[in-house]
Design a protein around this motif. Structure first.
Motif, PDB file in Angstrom:
ATOM      1  N   SER A   1       0.993  -1.224   0.068  1.00  0.00           N
ATOM      2  CA  SER A   1      -0.064  -0.084  -0.082  1.00  0.00           C
ATOM      3  C   SER A   1       0.960   0.937  -0.108  1.00  0.00           C
ATOM      4  CB  SER A   1      -0.798  -0.037   1.122  1.00  0.00           C
ATOM      5  OG  SER A   1      -1.711   0.842   1.149  1.00  0.00           O
ATOM      6  N   SER A   2       0.548   2.004   0.788  1.00  0.00           N
ATOM      7  CA  SER A   2       1.446   3.609   0.654  1.00  0.00           C
ATOM      8  C   SER A   2       1.200   4.411   1.941  1.00  0.00           C
ATOM      9  CB  SER A   2       0.891   4.226  -0.461  1.00  0.00           C
ATOM     10  OG  SER A   2       1.634   5.545  -0.361  1.00  0.00           O
ATOM     11  N   LEU A   3       2.011   5.208   2.264  1.00  0.00           N
ATOM     12  CA  LEU A   3       1.622   6.232   3.305  1.00  0.00           C
ATOM     13  C   LEU A   3       0.510   7.082   2.780  1.00  0.00           C
ATOM     14  CD1 LEU A   3       4.718   7.974   4.500  1.00  0.00           C
ATOM     15  CD2 LEU A   3       3.335   6.435   5.697  1.00  0.00           C
ATOM     16  N   ALA A   4       0.108   7.052   1.489  1.00  0.00           N
ATOM     17  CA  ALA A   4      -0.864   7.807   0.826  1.00  0.00           C
ATOM     18  C   ALA A   4      -2.197   7.317   1.279  1.00  0.00           C
ATOM     19  CB  ALA A   4      -1.059   7.350  -0.778  1.00  0.00           C
ATOM     20  N   THR A   5      -2.386   6.238   2.028  1.00  0.00           N
ATOM     21  CA  THR A   5      -3.683   5.762   2.701  1.00  0.00           C
ATOM     22  C   THR A   5      -3.524   6.090   4.206  1.00  0.00           C
ATOM     23  OG1 THR A   5      -2.816   3.586   3.394  1.00  0.00           O
ATOM     24  CG2 THR A   5      -3.445   3.617   1.131  1.00  0.00           C
ATOM     25  N   VAL A   6      -2.396   6.611   4.513  1.00  0.00           N
ATOM     26  CA  VAL A   6      -2.392   7.077   6.069  1.00  0.00           C
ATOM     27  C   VAL A   6      -2.678   8.577   6.254  1.00  0.00           C
ATOM     28  CG1 VAL A   6      -0.807   7.208   8.002  1.00  0.00           C
ATOM     29  CG2 VAL A   6      -0.850   5.134   6.647  1.00  0.00           C
ATOM     30  N   PHE A   7      -2.494   9.473   5.312  1.00  0.00           N
ATOM     31  CA  PHE A   7      -2.895  10.707   5.419  1.00  0.00           C
ATOM     32  C   PHE A   7      -2.876  11.258   4.007  1.00  0.00           C
ATOM     33  CE2 PHE A   7       1.165  13.073   4.616  1.00  0.00           C
ATOM     34  CZ  PHE A   7       1.950  12.034   4.618  1.00  0.00           C
ATOM     35  N   CYS A   8      -3.728  12.375   3.766  1.00  0.00           N
ATOM     36  CA  CYS A   8      -3.696  12.851   2.440  1.00  0.00           C
ATOM     37  C   CYS A   8      -2.590  14.104   2.439  1.00  0.00           C
ATOM     38  CB  CYS A   8      -5.128  13.582   2.217  1.00  0.00           C
ATOM     39  SG  CYS A   8      -5.505  14.117   0.608  1.00  0.00           S
TER      40      CYS A   8
ATOM     41  N   ILE B   1      -8.646  10.281   4.909  1.00  0.00           N
ATOM     42  CA  ILE B   1     -10.034  10.405   4.494  1.00  0.00           C
ATOM     43  C   ILE B   1     -10.406  11.845   3.718  1.00  0.00           C
ATOM     44  CG2 ILE B   1     -10.975   9.187   6.691  1.00  0.00           C
ATOM     45  CD1 ILE B   1     -10.948  11.943   7.871  1.00  0.00           C
ATOM     46  N   ARG B   2      -9.466  12.326   3.286  1.00  0.00           N
ATOM     47  CA  ARG B   2      -9.682  13.579   2.208  1.00  0.00           C
ATOM     48  C   ARG B   2      -9.397  13.553   0.794  1.00  0.00           C
ATOM     49  NH1 ARG B   2      -5.978  17.718   3.825  1.00  0.00           N
ATOM     50  NH2 ARG B   2      -7.609  18.997   2.831  1.00  0.00           N
ATOM     51  N   ALA B   3      -8.579  12.653   0.461  1.00  0.00           N
ATOM     52  CA  ALA B   3      -8.495  12.327  -0.996  1.00  0.00           C
ATOM     53  C   ALA B   3      -9.710  11.892  -1.829  1.00  0.00           C
ATOM     54  CB  ALA B   3      -7.263  11.429  -1.345  1.00  0.00           C
ATOM     55  N   ASP B   4      -9.927  12.521  -2.937  1.00  0.00           N
ATOM     56  CA  ASP B   4     -10.957  11.968  -3.922  1.00  0.00           C
ATOM     57  C   ASP B   4     -10.391  11.897  -5.226  1.00  0.00           C
ATOM     58  OD1 ASP B   4     -11.213  14.460  -5.084  1.00  0.00           O
ATOM     59  OD2 ASP B   4     -12.635  15.025  -3.576  1.00  0.00           O
TER      60      ASP B   4
ATOM     61  N   LYS C   1      -3.813   8.791  -4.381  1.00  0.00           N
ATOM     62  CA  LYS C   1      -3.871   8.444  -2.838  1.00  0.00           C
ATOM     63  C   LYS C   1      -5.362   7.966  -2.704  1.00  0.00           C
ATOM     64  CE  LYS C   1      -0.762  12.286  -1.429  1.00  0.00           C
ATOM     65  NZ  LYS C   1      -0.223  12.888  -0.393  1.00  0.00           N
ATOM     66  N   PHE C   2      -6.268   8.525  -3.294  1.00  0.00           N
ATOM     67  CA  PHE C   2      -7.613   8.089  -3.084  1.00  0.00           C
ATOM     68  C   PHE C   2      -7.941   6.555  -3.347  1.00  0.00           C
ATOM     69  CE2 PHE C   2     -11.548   7.287  -5.951  1.00  0.00           C
ATOM     70  CZ  PHE C   2     -12.433   7.334  -4.842  1.00  0.00           C
ATOM     71  N   ALA C   3      -7.108   6.211  -4.808  1.00  0.00           N
ATOM     72  CA  ALA C   3      -7.120   4.739  -5.190  1.00  0.00           C
ATOM     73  C   ALA C   3      -6.656   3.927  -4.233  1.00  0.00           C
ATOM     74  CB  ALA C   3      -6.872   4.835  -6.663  1.00  0.00           C
ATOM     75  N   LYS C   4      -5.378   4.302  -3.874  1.00  0.00           N
ATOM     76  CA  LYS C   4      -4.712   3.254  -2.958  1.00  0.00           C
ATOM     77  C   LYS C   4      -5.675   3.320  -1.672  1.00  0.00           C
ATOM     78  CE  LYS C   4      -0.570   2.064  -3.455  1.00  0.00           C
ATOM     79  NZ  LYS C   4      -0.186   0.654  -4.359  1.00  0.00           N
TER      80      LYS C   4
ATOM     81  N   GLU D   1      -1.414  22.866   1.176  1.00  0.00           N
ATOM     82  CA  GLU D   1      -1.616  22.041   2.298  1.00  0.00           C
ATOM     83  C   GLU D   1      -0.280  21.410   2.932  1.00  0.00           C
ATOM     84  OE1 GLU D   1      -4.908  21.466   3.646  1.00  0.00           O
ATOM     85  OE2 GLU D   1      -5.112  23.430   2.591  1.00  0.00           O
ATOM     86  N   ASN D   2       0.713  21.458   2.090  1.00  0.00           N
ATOM     87  CA  ASN D   2       1.848  20.521   2.380  1.00  0.00           C
ATOM     88  C   ASN D   2       3.376  21.399   2.555  1.00  0.00           C
ATOM     89  OD1 ASN D   2       1.198  17.696   1.962  1.00  0.00           O
ATOM     90  ND2 ASN D   2       0.139  18.898   0.331  1.00  0.00           N
TER      91      ASN D   2
END
Ligand SMILES: NC(=O)c1ccc[n+]([C@@H]2O[C@H](COP(=O)([O-])OP(=O)(O)OC[C@H]3O[C@@H](n4cnc5c(N)ncnc54)[C@H](OP(=O)(O)O)[C@@H]3O)[C@@H](O)[C@H]2O)c1
Length: 350
Positions: free
Chosen positions: A131-138, A158-161, A168-171, A309-310
């Motif tokens: 998976s990825s950190l992409a699933t941990v935060f946006c 919970i923010r990616a779409d 990040k959304f798909a992962k 945001e980053n």
């Protein structure tokens, strides 16, 4: 509980990838038979490095053709396997032109295809999913809301779409689906690896992985006019690959695992390279700020929304579970950078 059979083959999807080729090398060194899937046999650039890895290794490598978008492709390579390591996924650099087609479909159809084949293959007892950190935060800014000031395996993006961070959304959807399918039965268990940005030497000369593209950007002068004020959690590709092998072979392994060694600013990479190679490359010596960052970021494929945001935020992570549960040993970030520089210079990639 899962009990490892060292004689059963291990399936690695996306065998030609930056991370997967190291996983395969370590599995072959340990004497496993590996079933690796590639998209096209015809592509020598993808096949030859894998053949070189297998040459003289104690284990055996068998390659199969499979595409994440073609239903049933993973059934033949999975036959007789006890462990499936699913790494295959687009991991693209820069802006994606058609997010649904290029990212979301292959990732979501891919996880469904692979796991439906797992359901139909009685020999499979463990699935390791990259998976990825992409699933941990946006976005990095979210670290400010974490109660302890750092991200852990309990956190979810919970923010990616589909429009904002489609990868990040798909992962995230894919990892949630994997947990749901794993929880609905008790023949196979799921172990998930959530890596930060992987760097370190590659076993091939291809540049498709966003990781390799990111690193080459420093040596090719892409950041000669400075870098955005961005920091990331990094992991060495070899430590990450070994974490997959440990996840595949440790009977008690379970759950999600944040794989991050150190958090660094982009400028730290430039500093390490400048000290090792004075005046050899056009390395950045300034960090963009204010309106300059908004003016220049689009040239690196970075959106204003992402920047907002980053930039200026420094992420932090708890990697202790990867050490406790898998026994991962992390090497210093500086070694990762210097050894990747040696590899790309040796292989004539810059
Ligand atoms: N590298 C990182 O920093 C990082 C960080 C977090 C998570 N990850 C995850 O790690 C995994 C591997 O990343 P990587 O850096 O090794 O990327 P990579 O080098 O680009 O490898 C991706 C692999 O997936 C395969 N693939 C892509 N689309 C496919 C499709 N439609 N059908 C079948 N195979 C397909 C590629 O096959 P071809 O060779 O045919 O293109 C390639 O073998 C991905 O799941 C990624 O999300 C990577």
């Amino acid at each position: 509980m899962f009990s490892l059979n060292r004689d059963a083959p291990v399936l690695v999807t996306g065998a030609s990838g930056y991370i997967a080729s190291w996983i395969i090398r370590y599995l072959l060194e340990e004497g496993f038979t590996v079933h690796g899937t590639v998209r096209q046999f015809a592509d020598k650039q993808r096949i030859e490095p894998l053949q070189a890895i297998a040459e003289g290794a104690p284990g055996k490598l068998r390659l199969f053709e499979a595409n994440l978008l073609r239903h049933g492709d993973y059934q033949a390579p999975m036959q007789g396997c006890q462990v499936v390591i699913h790494t295959a996924s687009p991991f693209l650099a820069g802006r994606v032109r058609k997010p649904q087609r290029d990212v979301v479909d292959p990732i979501l159809e891919g996880i469904s295809n692979v796991l439906l084949s797992v359901e139909e293959t009685p020999s499979v007892q463990r699935v390791v999913f990259t998976s990825s950190l992409a699933t941990v935060f946006c976005d990095t800014k979210e670290v400010l809301d974490r109660p302890k000031g750092y991200f852990t395996e309990a956190d979810w993006n919970i923010r990616a779409d589909i429009d904002y961070h489609p990868f990040k959304f798909a992962k995230t959807v894919a990892e949630r689906q994997a947990w749901k399918m794993a929880g609905a039965q008790d023949r196979w268990d799921l172990v998930v690896i959530n890596p930060g940005l992987a760097l370190g030497p590659a076993l091939h000369r291809r540049q498709h992985s966003a990781s390799i593209d990111f690193f080459l950007g420093f040596l090719r002068g892409r950041y000669r006019f400075g870098v955005p004020d961005l920091s990331f959690g990094f992991v060495d590709v070899r430590d990450l690959a070994m974490a997959h092998v440990l996840a595949a072979t440790t009977p008690t392994a379970s759950g999600r695992h944040i794989l991050v060694n150190e958090v660094h600013h982009m400028q730290d990479i430039a500093r390490i390279l400048r000290e090792a190679y004075p005046r050899k490359f056009f390395l950045p010596d300034q960090i963009w700020s204010g309106w300059v960052s908004y003016l220049l970021a689009p040239f690196l494929g970075i959106s204003w929304a992402y920047l907002r945001e980053n930039q200026r935020y420094h992420p932090a992570f708890d990697n202790s579970y990867s050490i406790e549960d898998l026994g991962v040993e992390y090497r210093p970030f500086e070694d990762t950078i210097l050894e990747q520089a040696e590899q790309v210079l040796r292989d004539g990639m810059v």
